[in-house]
Design an enzyme around this catalytic site. Structure first.
Site, short mmCIF file in Angstrom:
data_model
loop_
_atom_site.label_atom_id
_atom_site.label_comp_id
_atom_site.label_asym_id
_atom_site.label_seq_id
_atom_site.Cartn_x
_atom_site.Cartn_y
_atom_site.Cartn_z
N ARG A 48 0.85 -1.20 0.00
CA ARG A 48 0.00 0.00 0.00
C ARG A 48 0.88 1.25 0.00
O ARG A 48 2.08 1.17 0.25
CB ARG A 48 -0.96 0.00 1.18
N GLY A 49 0.23 2.39 -0.27
CA GLY A 49 0.98 3.64 -0.41
C GLY A 49 1.30 3.84 -1.89
O GLY A 49 1.73 2.90 -2.57
N ALA A 50 1.07 5.05 -2.38
CA ALA A 50 1.11 5.29 -3.82
C ALA A 50 2.41 4.82 -4.51
O ALA A 50 2.34 4.06 -5.49
CB ALA A 50 0.84 6.77 -4.09
N ARG B 126 -6.33 -0.59 -7.91
CA ARG B 126 -6.76 0.53 -7.05
C ARG B 126 -6.78 1.78 -7.93
O ARG B 126 -5.81 2.04 -8.66
CB ARG B 126 -5.80 0.72 -5.86
N GLN C 195 -3.45 2.57 9.61
CA GLN C 195 -2.07 2.67 9.10
C GLN C 195 -1.20 3.52 10.02
O GLN C 195 -0.03 3.21 10.25
CB GLN C 195 -2.06 3.28 7.68
N ASP D 14 -1.92 10.60 -2.96
CA ASP D 14 -2.12 9.52 -3.93
C ASP D 14 -2.22 10.07 -5.35
O ASP D 14 -1.94 9.37 -6.32
CB ASP D 14 -3.36 8.70 -3.56
N ASN E 49 -5.68 12.21 -0.90
CA ASN E 49 -4.86 11.47 0.08
C ASN E 49 -5.80 10.77 1.05
O ASN E 49 -7.03 10.91 0.97
CB ASN E 49 -3.89 12.41 0.81
N LYS E 50 -5.23 10.02 1.95
CA LYS E 50 -6.00 9.21 2.91
C LYS E 50 -7.13 10.03 3.53
O LYS E 50 -6.93 11.18 3.92
CB LYS E 50 -5.04 8.68 3.98
O1 MRU Z 1 -4.95 3.12 1.39
P1 MRU Z 1 -3.45 3.33 1.51
O2 MRU Z 1 -2.90 2.84 2.81
O3 MRU Z 1 -2.71 2.80 0.30
O4 MRU Z 1 -3.30 4.90 1.47
C1 MRU Z 1 -2.02 5.46 1.48
C2 MRU Z 1 -2.06 6.93 1.58
O5 MRU Z 1 -3.09 7.56 1.51
C3 MRU Z 1 -0.77 7.63 1.67
O6 MRU Z 1 -0.91 8.79 2.44
C4 MRU Z 1 -0.37 7.98 0.26
O7 MRU Z 1 -0.23 6.84 -0.55
C5 MRU Z 1 0.82 8.82 0.16
S1 MRU Z 1 2.25 8.32 1.05
C6 MRU Z 1 3.10 7.30 0.07
#
Ligand code: MRU
Length: 353
Positions: free
Chosen positions: A58-60, A96, A200, A233, A243-244
């Site tokens: 996970r994470g962009a 995703r 997270q 993201d 973003n999240k």
């Molecule tokens: O759903 P996730 O855990 O993949 O979401 C991740 C985020 O929203 C991060 O803040 C985002 O990818 C940027 S940090 C690399």
């Protein structure tokens, strides 16, 4: 040295959350952290799609790199089945929808299909290496900006989600900046939001004072932080940022409190083809993640839920977008389409490539 976001005081955790070893994509299964460290070795593309969907990776930036290797794996697996390969590419890029890194990295590797597996793998390795370099560079650009804005003194930094090495292959985006501040002796305190529903932020594995998501804006109004740093993201051309979920309310709180709100993301997350945030697809991850927390039911049976995984922070709430190549001061009227790229700064401490 304490490392944020990598749980790296645990020797079982590899330096990279996503990598290529012995002909396989190797991932830390993030769904099991922090209790268990298990590595996934993937040699077929469907498990890669599944790992991205389940948030094992996970994470962009990390899902972009996983998708890149997934394309090379699909090509090797499907051996000349052109239709099957196209379907696999599509499945990977749609696993995703919100982070632009995934579709972008998948397309970049798929565009090399005429060169065969070796050429595609080389491209995927290049994407991995670019993200690693970017993650270290953002720390330098971001911490320099914090010093410019807040002075050369220890700062209290609020953040959301896990934007450390797990999310960015190494080091991190927003958390990479916080770690750079720590190394420079300029971190007074990190204040991560726990980040419901999947926690997270509660699973960073680093010293901090954890706060519940809804406490963020109130604590900002009481002067608890000097700045808010978040990852992204997808950043649209006008600076609107996906973003999240919870990021938008933090930005509102930061504006109310008069503290800088800084988006930290590599250039691979900047999407100039998307004019503004209302064009960004927001992933809905369904009710199950909301009504149960890590297998414990927290709502009556049959409860429905709305579960947007991300939100959009409007550009006028953002002080600056920090990338691996530049700082764009949205608060001063600068535009992502106009500010030129500078050099990548800083570098991984050891060259393990
Ligand atoms: O759903 P996730 O855990 O993949 O979401 C991740 C985020 O929203 C991060 O803040 C985002 O990818 C940027 S940090 C690399």
């Amino acid at each position: 040295m304490v490392s944020f976001g990598q749980l790296s005081d645990n020797p079982a955790i590899p330096a990279r959350s996503v990598d290529w070893q012995d002909d396989a994509l190797v991932l830390i299964d993030q769904t099991l952290l922090p209790e268990q460290v298990r590595l996934l070795h993937l040699k077929a593309y469907r498990p890669v799609v599944d790992a991205i969907k389940r948030l094992s990776v996970r994470g962009a930036p990390s899902i972009g790199v996983a998708g890149a290797f997934g394309v090379a794996i699909a090509f090797r697996e499907l051996q000349g089945d052109t239709d099957g390969f196209s379907r696999a590419v599509n499945e990977l890029r749609l696993a995703r929808p919100t982070a632009v890194n995934l579709a972008r990295a998948v397309d970049r590797v798929a565009a090399n299909a005429s060169g065969g597996f070796d050429v595609m793998l080389k491209e995927a390795l290049a994407i991995r290496d670019e993200e690693i370099a970017a993650s270290w560079s953002m720390g330098v650009y971001g911490s320099d900006l914090l010093i410019e804005l807040g002075g050369n003194r220890p700062q209290r930094l609020m953040t959301i989600c896990n934007t450390g090495g797990l999310a960015a292959v190494e080091r991190g985006t927003a958390l990479g900046v916080i770690e750079t501040m720590l190394e420079r002796g300029l971190l007074e305190e990190a204040l991560p939001l726990e980040t419901r529903p999947l926690l997270q932020g509660g699973r960073l594995g680093a010293p901090f004072r954890l706060i519940v998501d809804s406490a963020g804006p109130f604590l900002l109004s009481r002067g608890a932080a000097d700045a808010v740093l978040v990852g992204a993201d997808r950043v649209a051309a006008n600076g609107d940022t996906a973003n999240k979920v919870g990021t938008f309310s933090l930005a509102l709180g930061a504006r109310h409190a008069g503290v800088p709100f800084i988006v930290v993301a590599p250039e691979s997350t900047i999407d100039l083809d998307t004019p503004s945030g209302d064009m960004i697809e927001i992933e809905d991850r369904g009710a199950a993640e909301v009504v149960a927390v890590r297998s414990t039911t927290v709502a009556p049976p049959g409860t429905d839920a709305i579960n947007p995984a991300f939100d959009i922070t409007p550009c006028d709430l953002i002080t600056a977008v920090v990338t691996d190549r530049r700082v764009v001061r949205l608060d001063l009227g600068e535009k992502l389409s106009e500010i030129p790229h500078g050099p990548t700064r800083g570098h991984p401490p050891s060259d393990r490539r």
